[in-house]
Design an enzyme around this catalytic site. Structure first.
Site, short mmCIF file in Angstrom:
data_model
loop_
_atom_site.label_atom_id
_atom_site.label_comp_id
_atom_site.label_asym_id
_atom_site.label_seq_id
_atom_site.Cartn_x
_atom_site.Cartn_y
_atom_site.Cartn_z
N ASP A 144 -9.79 -6.39 -18.24
CA ASP A 144 -10.17 -7.29 -19.49
C ASP A 144 -9.00 -7.57 -20.13
O ASP A 144 -8.06 -6.98 -20.75
CB ASP A 144 -10.85 -6.22 -20.45
CG ASP A 144 -11.39 -6.95 -21.61
OD1 ASP A 144 -11.30 -8.39 -21.67
OD2 ASP A 144 -11.85 -6.35 -22.53
N HIS A 167 0.72 -1.04 -0.04
CA HIS A 167 -0.13 0.09 0.03
C HIS A 167 0.70 1.37 -0.04
O HIS A 167 0.17 2.25 -0.34
CB HIS A 167 -0.98 -0.14 1.24
CG HIS A 167 -2.33 0.67 1.09
ND1 HIS A 167 -2.30 1.83 0.08
CD2 HIS A 167 -3.44 0.45 1.60
CE1 HIS A 167 -3.45 2.26 0.22
NE2 HIS A 167 -4.43 1.51 0.74
#
Length: 446
Positions: free
Chosen positions: A389, A161
Site C-alpha cells: 500500500d 531468490h
C-alpha cells in the site's frame, strides 16, 4: 463451460518505453564490510531473479515519492543491495558495506495507454516488458515503474531468490509501502542466523541427496539437454476459485478438516493429472514449498530475512489419484507437509554444515522446463504480497508473478476481487496441448 476466470484479453502490442535506468546506491564506503553466509536454505533455491508485478489504479504515488521511500527502506534491508561473494574460509555469502554494495537497478518507463485496458493482468509472456531482464542482472534487486497515460501504475520488482523467500519478499514490500506513507519500518527484518546453527555433533536422519540436491557425479550429458529444451508451447493459465466454490463445492466433499491450501492443491493435482493424459500406472509426485519458520523448535521469528523454506513431497499412482476421492488426495498432501517438522529441518541444517564446501546442485536446477508427471506448488497465501500500500488513494487492483517458462508449476494467490474476499487465484503452467482440457475441467467435481 465454467472456467472461473474473470479477465479481459490483454493486448499483445503493448509498448513500454523506458525513460531512464539508474543504479540507486545507499552504501556507505566507510562502513565495515559485512558478510552474511548463504545458508543451506538459500543454496537450495533457484539461482534466479523472481519477478513480481503489481498494478495500482490512479491516483498512484509519484515516481519521486516511490524512489525516496525505496531508498529509506533499503537501509533496513542491506542484503538486497549487496553482492554475492565468499567468506574468508571460501564459503558463499552476501557482502555489503564498505564499498561492497551493488545498489538497486531503478527503471522508469511509460505506457501510452490507460491501465484499465489491461486489467486484470494476465500471466502472459508480454508482461516481461514490465520488468528488467532477469538474466545476468547486475543487482540483486531490480525495480521498474511503468506509468500509464491515465496515471495508473504497474510496479515490477525482481529479487534474487538466494537472498529472500516469499515470506521475506512480502515483508520488504510491506515495509516499502510504509516508508512511502511516512511510517516507520516495523517490525524490522531479522538477520540473526544463530537459530540455524548445526547440532553437536551434526547428524542427518533423512536423505537429501537425490531429494533436494543432485550429486555432481550423476549429472551427465542429459543434464545439458534438459537445460536447453525450452518449450515454446508452455502456457501460463489464470484460474479463479471463489470462496463459495472452495467452502461449499470442495469442502462439502470432506468428512475431515483440511486447510484451503491442502484442499485446493489436492483438487489441482487431480485436474492437472487428468488434463495431462498420463499413463494410469505412472507415478506422479507433488512438491510443496513449506515455510520452516514456525516448524522449528523454538520457532524462528517471522521477520527472519533470507530463505527458510523447504520442500515437502507426496506421491501417487495416476490411476489411484484419479479413481480416489478428493479427501484421499488432500490427505496425501497433508501427510507430506506434516513430515516437515523440527527434526527434518535440523537434519537439513546439519546436512548443509557437513557439505558446506561441496558444490551443491539443487534438483530444481536440473529438471528442465517440463516437470510432468510431477508438480511444484508454491503458496502466496499469507505472505502479505496483497498488503502492499503506497497510499494516495491508488488501489492495488492486480498482482501476479512474472512469466513462468516451466511446465508443471502452480502458484496460489489471494484474490483481490472485492466481491469475493477469501477467493483464490491460481497460476498453472501447462503445455498448450493440455491447457484446453484443463480449462474445461478445472472446476469439475467429478
Amino acid at each position: 463451460m465454467n472456467t472461473g476466470q474473470k479477465k479481459k484479453t490483454q493486448p499483445s502490442d503493448m509498448e513500454v518505453q523506458v525513460l531512464s535506468s539508474t543504479i540507486i546506491s545507499n552504501g556507505d564506503q566507510h562502513t565495515k564490510v559485512t558478510q552474511i553466509p548463504l545458508t543451506i536454505f538459500d543454496r537450495s533455491t533457484l539461482n534466479f531473479h523472481i519477478p513480481i508485478i503489481y498494478a495500482f489504479k490512479p491516483a498512484a504515488a509519484t515516481n519521486t515519492t516511490l524512489k525516496e521511500g525505496l531508498i529509506k527502506t533499503l537501509v533496513h534491508f542491506p542484503t538486497l543491495v549487496g553482492r554475492f561473494g565468499e567468506t574468508n574460509p571460501g564459503l558463499p555469502c552476501i557482502l555489503f558495506g564498505g564499498g561492497e554494495s551493488r545498489g538497486t537497478l531503478f527503471v522508469e518507463a511509460t505506457v501510452e495507454e490507460n491501465l484499465e485496458n489491461y486489467l486484470p493482468l494476465e500471466p502472459s509472456i508480454d508482461t516481461k516488458s514490465f520488468y528488467p531482464p532477469t538474466e545476468e542482472a547486475e543487482t540483486l534487486i531490480q525495480v521498474q515503474l511503468n506509468r500509464f497515460a491515465c496515471g495508473g501504475l504497474v510496479i515490477a520488482i525482481t529479487i534474487h531468490h538466494w537472498v529472500a523467500d516469499g515470506q521475506s519478499m512480502g515483508s520488504f514490500f510491506t515495509a516499502w509501502g510504509r516508508s512511502v506513507r511516512g511510517l516507520d519500518v516495523a517490525p524490522l527484518p531479522v538477520y540473526d542466523q544463530s537459530m540455524l546453527a548445526p547440532r553437536h555433533p551434526p547428524r542427518c536422519d533423512f536423505e537429501f541427496w537425490g531429494v533436494e540436491f543432485v550429486p555432481l557425479s550423476l549429472i551427465s550429458h542429459s543434464y545439458n539437454e534438459a537445460l536447453s529444451e525450452f518449450n515454446p508451447n508452455v502456457r501460463n493459465i489464470l484460474a479463479h476459485y471463489s470462496k463459495e466454490f472452495i467452502s461449499t463445492k470442495l469442502k462439502g466433499q470432506l468428512q475431515q478438516k483440511y486447510s484451503t491450501f491442502e484442499l485446493l492443491t489436492a483438487h489441482l493435482w487431480r485436474k492437472i493429472t487428468e488434463a495431462r493424459g498420463l499413463h494410469p500406472m505412472a507415478l506422479t509426485q507433488i512438491r510443496v514449498a513449506v515455510n520452516g519458520r514456525r516448524r522449528l523448535t523454538p520457532p524462528a521469528p517471522k521477520e527472519y530475512f533470507g530463505n527458510l523454506v523447504i520442500s515437502a513431497f507426496s506421491n501417487a499412482i495416476v490411476k489411484d489419484l484419479l479413481d480416489g476421492t478428493l479427501e484421499h488426495t488432500a490427505g496425501l498432501v497433508s501427510d507430506g507437509v506434516r513430515q516437515v517438522g523440527d527434526s527434518y529441518l535440523r537434519s537439513f541444517i546439519d546436512f548443509g554444515f557437513i557439505n558446506e564446501r561441496e558444490v551443491l546442485m539443487p534438483n530444481t536446477d536440473v529438471e528442465g522446463t517440463v516437470l510432468s508427471p510431477n508438480l511444484e506448488v508454491d503458496s502466496w497465501l499469507g505472505l502479505n504480497f496483497d498488503e502492499m500500500d503506497f497510499g494516495c488513494g491508488g488501489r492495488l487492483c492486480s498482482f501476479l508473478p512474472g512469466w513462468v517458462p516451466v511446465e508443471g508449476v502452480v502458484i496460489l494467490i489471494p484474490s483481490l476481487d472485492e466481491d469475493d474476499k477469501g477467493g483464490v487465484d491460481v497460476i498453472v503452467t501447462m503445455l498448450e496441448e493440455h491447457a484446453k482440457l484443463f480449462r474445461q475441467i478445472s472446476h469439475s467435481l467429478a
